[in-house]
Write a protein that holds these residues in place. Structure first.
Motif, mmCIF file in Angstrom:
data_model
loop_
_atom_site.group_PDB
_atom_site.id
_atom_site.type_symbol
_atom_site.label_atom_id
_atom_site.label_comp_id
_atom_site.label_asym_id
_atom_site.label_seq_id
_atom_site.Cartn_x
_atom_site.Cartn_y
_atom_site.Cartn_z
ATOM 1 N N LEU A 74 0.745 -1.315 0.072
ATOM 2 C CA LEU A 74 -0.231 -0.138 -0.087
ATOM 3 C C LEU A 74 0.865 1.254 0.130
ATOM 4 C CD1 LEU A 74 -2.802 -0.860 2.556
ATOM 5 C CD2 LEU A 74 -2.980 -0.979 -0.044
ATOM 6 N N VAL A 75 1.732 1.326 0.885
ATOM 7 C CA VAL A 75 2.559 2.650 0.987
ATOM 8 C C VAL A 75 3.356 2.501 -0.603
ATOM 9 C CG1 VAL A 75 2.720 2.623 3.365
ATOM 10 C CG2 VAL A 75 4.561 1.437 2.037
ATOM 11 N N LEU A 76 4.030 1.683 -1.139
ATOM 12 C CA LEU A 76 4.706 1.741 -2.199
ATOM 13 C C LEU A 76 3.802 2.022 -3.512
ATOM 14 C CD1 LEU A 76 6.649 -1.648 -2.035
ATOM 15 C CD2 LEU A 76 7.660 0.509 -2.001
ATOM 16 N N THR A 77 2.485 1.676 -3.390
ATOM 17 C CA THR A 77 1.562 2.037 -4.421
ATOM 18 C C THR A 77 1.274 3.489 -4.230
ATOM 19 O OG1 THR A 77 0.804 -0.015 -4.619
ATOM 20 C CG2 THR A 77 -0.788 1.481 -5.419
ATOM 21 N N GLY A 78 0.992 4.036 -2.780
ATOM 22 C CA GLY A 78 0.730 5.161 -2.578
ATOM 23 C C GLY A 78 1.825 6.149 -2.920
ATOM 24 N N GLY A 79 3.006 5.670 -2.655
ATOM 25 C CA GLY A 79 4.100 6.632 -3.127
ATOM 26 C C GLY A 79 4.133 6.815 -4.678
ATOM 27 N N ALA A 80 3.923 5.803 -5.325
ATOM 28 C CA ALA A 80 3.901 5.817 -6.970
ATOM 29 C C ALA A 80 2.474 6.844 -7.489
ATOM 30 C CB ALA A 80 3.762 4.447 -7.699
ATOM 31 N N LEU A 81 1.534 6.751 -6.812
ATOM 32 C CA LEU A 81 0.259 7.442 -7.118
ATOM 33 C C LEU A 81 0.721 8.854 -6.721
ATOM 34 C CD1 LEU A 81 -2.709 5.310 -5.830
ATOM 35 C CD2 LEU A 81 -2.129 6.055 -8.180
ATOM 36 N N VAL A 82 1.255 9.206 -5.720
ATOM 37 C CA VAL A 82 1.621 10.616 -5.261
ATOM 38 C C VAL A 82 2.496 10.976 -6.446
ATOM 39 C CG1 VAL A 82 2.914 12.138 -3.668
ATOM 40 C CG2 VAL A 82 1.021 10.377 -3.037
ATOM 41 N N GLY A 142 0.706 13.803 -7.980
ATOM 42 C CA GLY A 142 0.906 15.108 -7.013
ATOM 43 C C GLY A 142 2.061 16.004 -7.581
ATOM 44 N N HIS A 143 2.348 16.716 -6.590
ATOM 45 C CA HIS A 143 3.288 18.130 -7.193
ATOM 46 C C HIS A 143 4.785 17.596 -7.077
ATOM 47 C CE1 HIS A 143 -0.057 20.571 -7.549
ATOM 48 N NE2 HIS A 143 -0.730 20.365 -6.393
ATOM 49 N N VAL A 144 4.969 16.437 -6.919
ATOM 50 C CA VAL A 144 6.168 15.757 -6.669
ATOM 51 C C VAL A 144 6.504 14.977 -7.921
ATOM 52 C CG1 VAL A 144 6.769 15.941 -4.201
ATOM 53 C CG2 VAL A 144 5.638 13.950 -5.124
ATOM 54 N N SER A 145 7.739 14.625 -8.365
ATOM 55 C CA SER A 145 8.203 13.755 -9.254
ATOM 56 C C SER A 145 7.860 12.368 -8.989
ATOM 57 C CB SER A 145 9.732 14.085 -9.665
ATOM 58 O OG SER A 145 10.402 13.516 -8.873
ATOM 59 N N PHE A 146 7.950 11.530 -10.201
ATOM 60 C CA PHE A 146 7.407 10.123 -9.770
ATOM 61 C C PHE A 146 8.568 9.604 -9.167
ATOM 62 C CE2 PHE A 146 7.846 5.880 -11.422
ATOM 63 C CZ PHE A 146 6.466 5.487 -11.012
ATOM 64 N N THR A 147 10.092 9.862 -9.482
ATOM 65 C CA THR A 147 10.858 9.412 -8.858
ATOM 66 C C THR A 147 11.014 9.702 -7.168
ATOM 67 O OG1 THR A 147 12.290 9.662 -10.762
ATOM 68 C CG2 THR A 147 13.688 9.270 -8.674
ATOM 69 N N ALA A 148 10.341 10.908 -6.835
ATOM 70 C CA ALA A 148 10.555 11.299 -5.505
ATOM 71 C C ALA A 148 9.289 10.660 -4.817
ATOM 72 C CB ALA A 148 10.297 12.811 -5.198
ATOM 73 N N GLY A 149 8.360 10.454 -5.500
ATOM 74 C CA GLY A 149 7.116 9.617 -4.753
ATOM 75 C C GLY A 149 7.398 8.156 -4.581
ATOM 76 N N THR A 150 8.225 7.568 -5.717
ATOM 77 C CA THR A 150 8.509 6.266 -5.559
ATOM 78 C C THR A 150 9.493 6.159 -4.223
ATOM 79 O OG1 THR A 150 7.865 5.847 -7.603
ATOM 80 C CG2 THR A 150 9.193 4.204 -6.901
ATOM 81 N N ALA A 151 10.497 7.043 -4.257
ATOM 82 C CA ALA A 151 11.610 6.876 -3.405
ATOM 83 C C ALA A 151 11.065 7.178 -1.916
ATOM 84 C CB ALA A 151 12.549 8.042 -3.509
ATOM 85 N N GLY A 152 9.828 7.774 -2.119
ATOM 86 C CA GLY A 152 9.238 8.044 -0.510
ATOM 87 C C GLY A 152 8.331 6.904 -0.106
#
Length: 83
Positions: free
Chosen positions: A40-48, A52-62
């Protein structure tokens, strides 16, 4: 008449759906929850990162960082066999 009474008393009703769900929910452990939350957190990071207002790389890293924290907690915070 007593034979019918004994047959009726010996019958055991099958558990209802709500009873089975409650029993299954009560048997869920911490490790089951951790394993359920990691994707869920991995998918949430990818969705953000996608919406969201962050890059895909940053969301996936988060999301990956949050997943790594959960794995660390499961291994070192509450190690298997710890009572």
């Amino acid at each position: 008449m007593s034979v019918e009474r004994e047959e009726n008393e010996s019958r055991v009703e099958a558990p209802t759906l709500t009873t089975r769900v409650r029993t299954a929910a009560a048997s869920v452990g911490v490790y089951d929850l951790v394993l359920a939350v990691i994707p869920l957190v991995l998918t949430g990071g990818a969705l953000v990162g996608t919406t969201g207002h962050v890059s895909f790389t940053a969301g996936t890293a988060g999301g990956s960082l949050a997943g790594a924290v959960l794995v660390w907690y499961a291994v070192f915070g509450i190690p298997p066999g710890y009572s």
